[in-house]
Design a protein around this motif. Structure first.
Motif, PDB file in Angstrom:
ATOM      1  N   GLU A  79      18.642  30.944 -24.238  1.00 42.12           N
ATOM      2  CA  GLU A  79      17.878  32.035 -23.501  1.00 42.12           C
ATOM      3  C   GLU A  79      18.555  31.769 -21.958  1.00 42.12           C
ATOM      4  O   GLU A  79      19.005  33.140 -21.577  1.00 42.12           O
ATOM      5  CB  GLU A  79      16.437  31.593 -23.215  1.00 42.12           C
ATOM      6  N   TYR A 124       5.937  30.246 -21.559  1.00 39.06           N
ATOM      7  CA  TYR A 124       7.502  30.410 -22.309  1.00 39.06           C
ATOM      8  C   TYR A 124       8.092  31.688 -21.868  1.00 39.06           C
ATOM      9  O   TYR A 124       9.279  31.432 -21.959  1.00 39.06           O
ATOM     10  CB  TYR A 124       6.795  30.486 -23.665  1.00 39.06           C
ATOM     11  N   GLU A 156      12.760  41.953 -24.220  1.00 42.36           N
ATOM     12  CA  GLU A 156      12.507  40.626 -24.849  1.00 42.36           C
ATOM     13  C   GLU A 156      10.984  40.406 -24.378  1.00 42.36           C
ATOM     14  O   GLU A 156      10.272  39.767 -25.001  1.00 42.36           O
ATOM     15  CB  GLU A 156      13.534  39.603 -24.378  1.00 42.36           C
ATOM     16  N   ARG A 203      10.367  24.711 -27.923  1.00 49.15           N
ATOM     17  CA  ARG A 203      11.924  24.750 -28.721  1.00 49.15           C
ATOM     18  C   ARG A 203      12.921  24.839 -27.553  1.00 49.15           C
ATOM     19  O   ARG A 203      13.067  25.848 -26.908  1.00 49.15           O
ATOM     20  CB  ARG A 203      11.752  26.157 -29.442  1.00 49.15           C
ATOM     21  N   GLN A 253      16.114  24.051 -27.632  1.00 57.20           N
ATOM     22  CA  GLN A 253      17.355  24.964 -27.936  1.00 57.20           C
ATOM     23  C   GLN A 253      17.348  26.588 -27.635  1.00 57.20           C
ATOM     24  O   GLN A 253      18.009  26.936 -27.152  1.00 57.20           O
ATOM     25  CB  GLN A 253      17.672  24.872 -29.496  1.00 57.20           C
ATOM     26  N   TYR A 254      16.252  27.165 -28.048  1.00 53.50           N
ATOM     27  CA  TYR A 254      15.680  28.544 -27.883  1.00 53.50           C
ATOM     28  C   TYR A 254      15.900  28.872 -26.205  1.00 53.50           C
ATOM     29  O   TYR A 254      16.515  29.507 -25.802  1.00 53.50           O
ATOM     30  CB  TYR A 254      14.364  28.885 -28.198  1.00 53.50           C
ATOM     31  N   ILE A 282       8.266  42.005 -26.205  1.00 56.27           N
ATOM     32  CA  ILE A 282       8.053  41.620 -27.336  1.00 56.27           C
ATOM     33  C   ILE A 282       7.387  40.213 -27.465  1.00 56.27           C
ATOM     34  O   ILE A 282       6.471  40.075 -28.080  1.00 56.27           O
ATOM     35  CB  ILE A 282       9.212  41.380 -28.051  1.00 56.27           C
ATOM     36  N   MET A 283       7.803  39.522 -26.376  1.00 54.51           N
ATOM     37  CA  MET A 283       7.382  38.144 -26.240  1.00 54.51           C
ATOM     38  C   MET A 283       5.730  38.260 -26.193  1.00 54.51           C
ATOM     39  O   MET A 283       5.172  37.513 -26.503  1.00 54.51           O
ATOM     40  CB  MET A 283       7.963  37.106 -25.269  1.00 54.51           C
ATOM     41  N   ARG A 284       5.324  38.958 -25.054  1.00 59.66           N
ATOM     42  CA  ARG A 284       4.062  39.304 -24.851  1.00 59.66           C
ATOM     43  C   ARG A 284       3.374  39.758 -25.962  1.00 59.66           C
ATOM     44  O   ARG A 284       2.009  39.174 -26.400  1.00 59.66           O
ATOM     45  CB  ARG A 284       3.767  40.208 -23.704  1.00 59.66           C
ATOM     46  N   LEU A 285       3.656  40.586 -26.736  1.00 55.27           N
ATOM     47  CA  LEU A 285       3.261  41.280 -28.153  1.00 55.27           C
ATOM     48  C   LEU A 285       2.936  40.212 -28.958  1.00 55.27           C
ATOM     49  O   LEU A 285       1.994  40.173 -29.455  1.00 55.27           O
ATOM     50  CB  LEU A 285       3.982  42.275 -28.496  1.00 55.27           C
ATOM     51  N   VAL A 286       3.743  39.250 -29.393  1.00 54.33           N
ATOM     52  CA  VAL A 286       3.716  38.346 -30.369  1.00 54.33           C
ATOM     53  C   VAL A 286       2.964  37.216 -29.976  1.00 54.33           C
ATOM     54  O   VAL A 286       2.897  36.109 -30.451  1.00 54.33           O
ATOM     55  CB  VAL A 286       5.102  37.915 -31.093  1.00 54.33           C
ATOM     56  N   GLY A 287       2.611  37.015 -28.692  1.00 57.00           N
ATOM     57  CA  GLY A 287       1.548  36.127 -28.324  1.00 57.00           C
ATOM     58  C   GLY A 287       2.414  34.966 -27.576  1.00 57.00           C
ATOM     59  O   GLY A 287       1.727  33.609 -27.739  1.00 57.00           O
ATOM     60  N   ALA A 288       3.631  34.758 -27.170  1.00 53.75           N
ATOM     61  CA  ALA A 288       4.144  33.840 -26.310  1.00 53.75           C
ATOM     62  C   ALA A 288       3.392  33.629 -25.124  1.00 53.75           C
ATOM     63  O   ALA A 288       2.997  34.458 -24.502  1.00 53.75           O
ATOM     64  CB  ALA A 288       5.654  34.113 -25.983  1.00 53.75           C
ATOM     65  N   SER A 289       3.315  32.374 -24.605  1.00 51.87           N
ATOM     66  CA  SER A 289       2.426  31.948 -23.581  1.00 51.87           C
ATOM     67  C   SER A 289       3.197  32.499 -22.173  1.00 51.87           C
ATOM     68  O   SER A 289       4.595  32.364 -22.186  1.00 51.87           O
ATOM     69  CB  SER A 289       2.155  30.498 -23.405  1.00 51.87           C
TER      70      SER A 289
END
Ligand SMILES: Nc1ncnc2c1ncn2[C@@H]1O[C@H](COP(=O)(O)OP(=O)(O)OP(=O)(O)O)[C@@H](O)[C@H]1O
Ligand SMILES: [Mg+2]
Lengths: 229, 301
Positions: free
Chosen positions: B9, B221, B208, B2, B4-5, B211-218
């Motif tokens: 960021e 990313y 941030e 993504r 744009q994200y 949370i990214m780690r928790l929701v499974g961002a690589s």
């Protein structure tokens, strides 16, 4: 869905094991309460399930995967199948309700179309429709926890792990959150919740696993918080 | 991905750590300017050496009537002696070219050098020595030639400029070494500083990233915004560094050194242009590398 086989966990700085030869199995679709005194290893159990920590000994299987054989770069994919909720909500204060939930989808590369479809749906499920543009500090504690639950559930995980999700909430609000978790459980999601909240455990009459000093001391279906206390 | 994200960021990241970003840019700018200066000093030393190497000659002075010394026992050099000397030089494998300078020519050169003074009136051509000027194949190899002719009858003295220039070369070597050392130290310092800055940025955004780690961002990313941030700061910094280098070369070398010291050719903005792509690439790569290494240690799964 979650299988612990003789699992022990000793933190490097501790000399007493946080988990001690723990074996247990949680089936798909179950709702499980994890109880026990402070320091008994409940959070450690959840962290091992999430592969935030590795066990010192024993084997863990989560969602069909052997965690000790899971390479580091595959861990994110495991975590996408597990939702997590904490006592302290862990929302981003500078993002709105909608953005907080969308964030969880953005960072795993979901397309905008799916985000715009799934976020409103999950907001409706947790009863927060109409509040998507609020910032977290414009919400009550219960509402913030609903946002956290929505974020954990928006990707339709197989498993939802909750570490004292009602720990910061008053009893009435807690009941609301429990109803929400129950509804999520009925969609087929396995729910594991660590808690100290006696009345909730006693009311819900779900499976109760009790730990003490990292050992399993009770595993009871349709159980209560504790007989002795 | 993504896009744009990632973009949003990065911009929020850069803005939130504005002071750190500025520090990063300055550090990179200074490092790149130093690195560039080091490179220029190296190439300057090389040019200077080359310039002098090309001009290194051995001078074989021959006896005149007034000469004293072992080779000049017979008085002025005879034609036969001169031919032997010429033969010896021209047949030597290390010799490139041999020029002959007679007493008249020596006098002309002498008068030119002392144009304004009255010495020209005192000295007469027959007081000066005739000589062979010898250019060498390899300026380092002067020993053989010198010893081949120095004992010959009719030779008063053999001088080689290599000996005169030895201190200059040693100084240039020293300069190169110092420049190299400074460059290395500068790069190490820059990498550490960039690492520290990125670590602070990661610490500032631990909510941030948690949370990214928790929701499974690589990992990719999670780390990408930081690494791109470092790359942007690195690029800005190296552009500034290169500009500083241009200014430095223009002001110090172009205005001050080159017009006054004309014994060699000096580095100029063309050399800076030639180094610019490398400096920009180095600035960006070092920044990215430093942040990547830091993040591997501080943003583990
Ligand atoms: N990161 C850590 N490093 C070292 N020791 C730890 C760490 N996390 C937990 N422990 C120790 O492991 C044991 C179990 O901790 P854990 O957090 O699992 O307990 P808990 O049952 O969740 O307690 P609580 O009900 O208070 O949340 C405790 O003795 C604790 O001090
Ligand atoms: Mg705990």
């Amino acid at each position: 869905m979650i299988l612990f086989d003789n699992v022990s966990k000793l933190y490097p700085t501790q000399n007493q094991a946080a988990l001690d030869s723990l074996s247990l199995e949680i089936e798909k679709g179950e709702f499980v309460f994890l109880v026990g005194p402070s320091g008994s290893g409940k959070s450690t159990f959840l962290r091992l399930t999430l592969r935030e920590e590795k066990p010192t000994a024993g084997r863990i299987r989560v969602a069909g995967k052997d965690l000790h054989r899971l390479s580091n770069w595959k861990v994110p994919h495991l975590r996408r199948r597990i939702g997590t909720v904490f006592q302290d909500f862990r929302l981003l204060p500078n993002k709105t309700v909608f953005e907080n939930i969308a964030f969880a989808l953005q960072v795993i590369g979901k397309p905008r179309r799916q985000i715009n479809r799934d976020v409103p749906a999950v907001l409706e499920l947790v009863g927060l429709d109409g509040k998507e543009d609020r910032l977290p500090d414009q919400l009550s504690g219960g509402e913030q926890q609903r946002v956290a639950v929505a974020r954990a559930f928006v990707n339709r995980p197989l498993i939802l792990l909750a570490d004292e999700p009602t720990g910061n909430l008053d009893p009435g609000t807690s009941v609301g959150i429990m109803k929400l978790l129950d509804r999520i459980n009925r969609t087929g999601t396995t729910v594991v919740m660590a808690t100290h909240d006696q009345s909730i455990v006693d009311q819900m009459r779900k499976r109760v696993i009790e730990l003490e000093h990292g050992k399993l001391v009770r595993d009871q279906s349709r159980g209560v918080y504790g007989y002795t206390r | 991905m993504r896009f744009q994200y990632v973009l949003s960021e990065i911009t929020t990241g850069l803005r939130r750590n504005l002071t750190m970003t500025i520090a990063l840019v300055i550090v990179v700018a200074i490092s790149i300017a130093m690195l560039g200066a080091g490179l220029l000093i190296r190439s300057q030393a090389d040019t200077t050496k080359g310039y002098w190497y090309d001009r290194i000659e051995i001078s074989v002075f021959m006896c005149n009537e007034y000469s004293t010394g072992a080779g000049c026992a017979d008085g002025a050099v005879t034609d036969a002696q001169r031919d032997v000397i010429r033969q010896t030089l021209e047949s030597h494998p290390e010799v490139d070219e041999v020029f002959y300078e007679n007493q008249e020519q020596a006098f002309e050169r002498f008068s030119e050098q002392f144009d304004d003074s009255d010495i020209g009136g005192i000295i007469t051509p027959d007081q000066l020595p005739e000589s062979f000027r010898v250019a060498l194949q390899d300026p380092e190899e002067y020993d053989g030639v010198v010893s081949a002719v120095s004992g010959l009858p009719g030779v008063q003295e053999v001088t080689d400029q290599r000996q005169l220039l030895e201190p200059l070369f040693r100084t240039l070597d020293g300069f190169q070494l110092v420049a190299f050392a400074i460059t290395v130290i500068q790069i190490v310092a820059a990498v550490l500083l960039i690492g520290n800055t990125i670590r602070l940025a990661a610490f500032n955004r631990r909510r941030e990233t948690g949370i990214m780690r928790l929701v499974g961002a690589s990992n990719f990313y999670i780390q990408l915004p930081f690494i791109l941030e470092a790359a942007i700061a690195g690029l800005l910094g190296s552009v500034l560094g290169v500009i500083a280098l241009f200014a430095g070369v223009e002001l110090i070398v172009g205005r001050f050194i080159a017009p006054n010291l004309q014994f060699t050719s000096w580095v100029d903005s063309a050399d800076v242009w030639a180094a610019t792509p490398w400096l920009l690439v180095a600035g960006v790569l070092f920044s990215m590398l430093a942040s990547f290494i830091t993040l591997r240690r501080y943003l583990r799964v």
